[in-house]
Motif scaffolding. Structure first.
Motif, PDB file in Angstrom:
ATOM      1  N   LYS A 159       0.827  -1.212   0.000  1.00 22.69           N
ATOM      2  CA  LYS A 159       0.000   0.000   0.000  1.00 22.69           C
ATOM      3  C   LYS A 159       0.860   1.261   0.000  1.00 22.69           C
ATOM      4  N   ASN A 160       2.027   1.191   0.649  1.00 24.92           N
ATOM      5  CA  ASN A 160       2.898   2.357   0.764  1.00 24.92           C
ATOM      6  C   ASN A 160       3.902   2.474  -0.376  1.00 24.92           C
ATOM      7  N   GLY A 161       3.745   1.639  -1.374  1.00 22.11           N
ATOM      8  CA  GLY A 161       4.604   1.741  -2.547  1.00 22.11           C
ATOM      9  C   GLY A 161       5.974   1.123  -2.421  1.00 22.11           C
ATOM     10  N   LYS A 162       6.210   0.395  -1.342  1.00 22.05           N
ATOM     11  CA  LYS A 162       7.541  -0.183  -1.129  1.00 22.05           C
ATOM     12  C   LYS A 162       7.788  -1.439  -1.968  1.00 22.05           C
ATOM     13  N   LEU A 163       6.728  -1.965  -2.570  1.00 22.06           N
ATOM     14  CA  LEU A 163       6.870  -3.140  -3.425  1.00 22.06           C
ATOM     15  C   LEU A 163       6.571  -2.801  -4.894  1.00 22.06           C
ATOM     16  N   ASN A 164       6.754  -1.540  -5.242  1.00 21.79           N
ATOM     17  CA  ASN A 164       6.426  -1.114  -6.602  1.00 21.79           C
ATOM     18  C   ASN A 164       7.302  -1.776  -7.660  1.00 21.79           C
ATOM     19  N   GLY A 165       8.417  -2.352  -7.237  1.00 22.16           N
ATOM     20  CA  GLY A 165       9.262  -3.085  -8.176  1.00 22.16           C
ATOM     21  C   GLY A 165       8.531  -4.257  -8.819  1.00 22.16           C
ATOM     22  N   LEU A 166       7.483  -4.749  -8.144  1.00 25.46           N
ATOM     23  CA  LEU A 166       6.708  -5.853  -8.712  1.00 25.46           C
ATOM     24  C   LEU A 166       6.009  -5.451 -10.007  1.00 25.46           C
ATOM     25  N   TYR A 167       5.682  -4.159 -10.156  1.00 26.59           N
ATOM     26  CA  TYR A 167       5.014  -3.710 -11.369  1.00 26.59           C
ATOM     27  C   TYR A 167       5.919  -3.855 -12.593  1.00 26.59           C
ATOM     28  N   LYS A 168       7.230  -3.752 -12.390  1.00 28.99           N
ATOM     29  CA  LYS A 168       8.166  -3.919 -13.504  1.00 28.99           C
ATOM     30  C   LYS A 168       8.198  -5.371 -13.986  1.00 28.99           C
ATOM     31  N   ILE A 169       7.785  -6.292 -13.129  1.00 31.17           N
ATOM     32  CA  ILE A 169       7.838  -7.717 -13.449  1.00 31.17           C
ATOM     33  C   ILE A 169       6.489  -8.223 -13.935  1.00 31.17           C
ATOM     34  N   HIS A 170       5.430  -7.861 -13.212  1.00 36.31           N
ATOM     35  CA  HIS A 170       4.100  -8.396 -13.502  1.00 36.31           C
ATOM     36  C   HIS A 170       3.200  -7.409 -14.242  1.00 36.31           C
ATOM     37  N   GLY A 171       3.647  -6.181 -14.414  1.00 37.18           N
ATOM     38  CA  GLY A 171       2.891  -5.191 -15.166  1.00 37.18           C
ATOM     39  C   GLY A 171       1.516  -4.929 -14.577  1.00 37.18           C
ATOM     40  N   ASP A 172       0.517  -4.828 -15.441  1.00 42.32           N
ATOM     41  CA  ASP A 172      -0.825  -4.498 -14.964  1.00 42.32           C
ATOM     42  C   ASP A 172      -1.512  -5.665 -14.261  1.00 42.32           C
ATOM     43  N   LYS A 173      -0.826  -6.792 -14.155  1.00 43.48           N
ATOM     44  CA  LYS A 173      -1.347  -7.933 -13.382  1.00 43.48           C
ATOM     45  C   LYS A 173      -0.973  -7.842 -11.909  1.00 43.48           C
ATOM     46  N   THR A 174      -0.127  -6.876 -11.538  1.00 43.20           N
ATOM     47  CA  THR A 174       0.516  -6.864 -10.218  1.00 43.20           C
ATOM     48  C   THR A 174      -0.487  -6.787  -9.068  1.00 43.20           C
ATOM     49  N   GLU A 175      -1.381  -5.821  -9.107  1.00 45.20           N
ATOM     50  CA  GLU A 175      -2.308  -5.639  -7.982  1.00 45.20           C
ATOM     51  C   GLU A 175      -3.199  -6.865  -7.806  1.00 45.20           C
ATOM     52  N   ALA A 176      -3.710  -7.403  -8.908  1.00 48.89           N
ATOM     53  CA  ALA A 176      -4.569  -8.592  -8.820  1.00 48.89           C
ATOM     54  C   ALA A 176      -3.798  -9.767  -8.251  1.00 48.89           C
ATOM     55  N   LEU A 177      -2.553  -9.916  -8.673  1.00 48.33           N
ATOM     56  CA  LEU A 177      -1.736 -11.030  -8.185  1.00 48.33           C
ATOM     57  C   LEU A 177      -1.444 -10.877  -6.698  1.00 48.33           C
ATOM     58  N   PHE A 178      -1.069  -9.664  -6.284  1.00 47.94           N
ATOM     59  CA  PHE A 178      -0.722  -9.444  -4.880  1.00 47.94           C
ATOM     60  C   PHE A 178      -1.903  -9.753  -3.965  1.00 47.94           C
ATOM     61  N   TYR A 179      -3.059  -9.204  -4.290  1.00 46.56           N
ATOM     62  CA  TYR A 179      -4.205  -9.398  -3.398  1.00 46.56           C
ATOM     63  C   TYR A 179      -4.810 -10.795  -3.528  1.00 46.56           C
ATOM     64  N   ALA A 180      -4.611 -11.448  -4.656  1.00 48.44           N
ATOM     65  CA  ALA A 180      -5.024 -12.847  -4.751  1.00 48.44           C
ATOM     66  C   ALA A 180      -4.243 -13.688  -3.748  1.00 48.44           C
ATOM     67  N   TRP A 181      -2.955 -13.388  -3.605  1.00 48.25           N
ATOM     68  CA  TRP A 181      -2.134 -14.088  -2.611  1.00 48.25           C
ATOM     69  C   TRP A 181      -2.538 -13.692  -1.189  1.00 48.25           C
ATOM     70  N   ALA A 182      -2.494 -12.403  -0.885  1.00 46.52           N
ATOM     71  CA  ALA A 182      -2.726 -11.947   0.484  1.00 46.52           C
ATOM     72  C   ALA A 182      -4.132 -12.286   0.961  1.00 46.52           C
ATOM     73  N   ASN A 183      -5.133 -11.995   0.165  1.00 48.46           N
ATOM     74  CA  ASN A 183      -6.512 -12.210   0.596  1.00 48.46           C
ATOM     75  C   ASN A 183      -6.855 -13.690   0.719  1.00 48.46           C
ATOM     76  N   THR A 184      -6.281 -14.522  -0.146  1.00 51.51           N
ATOM     77  CA  THR A 184      -6.558 -15.960  -0.048  1.00 51.51           C
ATOM     78  C   THR A 184      -5.999 -16.522   1.248  1.00 51.51           C
ATOM     79  N   TRP A 185      -4.744 -16.192   1.552  1.00 51.54           N
ATOM     80  CA  TRP A 185      -4.126 -16.747   2.764  1.00 51.54           C
ATOM     81  C   TRP A 185      -4.752 -16.188   4.039  1.00 51.54           C
TER      82      TRP A 185
END
Length: 265
Positions: A159-185
């Motif tokens: 949320k604070n932008g400290k993992l913004n490097g993930l956007y360079k890897i996953h592009g516009d899939k990043t937010e969906a991927l992150f919350y799919a992991w966090a919210n599922t667990w």
């Protein structure tokens, strides 16, 4: 030995998704030798392994394939909502299908990190064709309080932008991927997720590795994999967190190479 430094990337089209893979030392592929199959973590990708797959393949003089699951890197986006069986679904619907397409007669050694380690154990339990051995790093077999506690700081960092490097890897899939992991667990239904009984019966040898300072799990994760099995070995790595292959890369290449060599040579 001289490093081969041979790799290429390609897209493999399944029925409903495209999976991005990296082939390492492809000219070495032969049905007489196993291929190393690398399965990444929950937010991982090919690039996040860094040089580890190449280093391990070169150490063993073997070929390898690094797989990016759907939702990650250059593979297709996630489709639909995840549920408590998402790791089983990746094992059944992506990894088994993909390996059958790539080379149905190839001997396989799975090398999985975190979610990829859990998927590797599930593939063993499902009788993956031609499986020779399994290596896990920071795999989970059940949900611990430490696991859930480790996710909350990651959410704040995202949320604070400290993992913004993930956007360079996953592009516009990043937010969906992150919350799919966090919210599922963190979902109430996932607290009872447990594959400990499921992974006990397959016969192939297992090397289970975990950092002593892993913020997502305790030594009980390794114990649940290896206890009661003469051909399963557990290794706790001092001064190491959730990424042994990055934090202790040379040590892990040496450890895993030595163990695999004893299994196949």
């Amino acid at each position: 030995m001289d490093s081969l430094f041979y790799c290429m990337e390609k897209q493999v089209h399944l029925s409903d998704r495209t999976i991005h893979i990296q082939l390492i030392n492809h000219p070495l592929i032969t049905e007489s030798k196993p291929i190393l199959v690398f399965l990444h973590e929950a937010l991982g990708s090919i690039i996040q392994w860094k040089s580890f797959p190449m280093d391990l393949c070169n150490s063993l003089n073997l070929s390898g394939v690094v797989i990016e699951r759907s939702g990650h890197g250059k593979s297709s986006p996630l489709v639909g909502e995840r549920d408590r069986n998402y790791l089983h679904q990746y094992a059944d619907e992506t990894i088994q299908v993909l390996l059958e397409i790539l080379n149905p007669n190839q001997k396989i050694i799975l090398v999985g990190h975190s979610d990829g380690g859990s998927i590797s154990l599930l593939l063993g339990s499902k009788g993956l064709k031609n499986l020779q051995a399994v290596v896990t790093m920071a795999a989970h077999t059940f949900v611990e309080p430490e696991t859930l506690a480790g996710i909350h700081p990651a959410i704040e960092a995202f949320k604070n932008g400290k993992l913004n490097g993930l956007y360079k890897i996953h592009g516009d899939k990043t937010e969906a991927l992150f919350y799919a992991w966090a919210n599922t667990w963190l979902s109430p239904g996932f607290k009872s997720w447990d594959i400990r009984d499921e992974i006990q019966d397959f016969k192939q040898p297992v090397l289970a590795i975990q950092g002593l300072n892993d913020q997502y799990g305790t030594e009980e994760q390794v114990n649940s994999i290896v206890d009661g099995h003469s051909n399963r070995v557990g290794k706790m790595v001092p001064a190491c967190g959730h990424h042994p292959h990055l934090e202790k890369s040379k040590e892990m290449v040496d450890l895993i190479s030595d163990w695999i060599s004893k299994q196949i040579y």
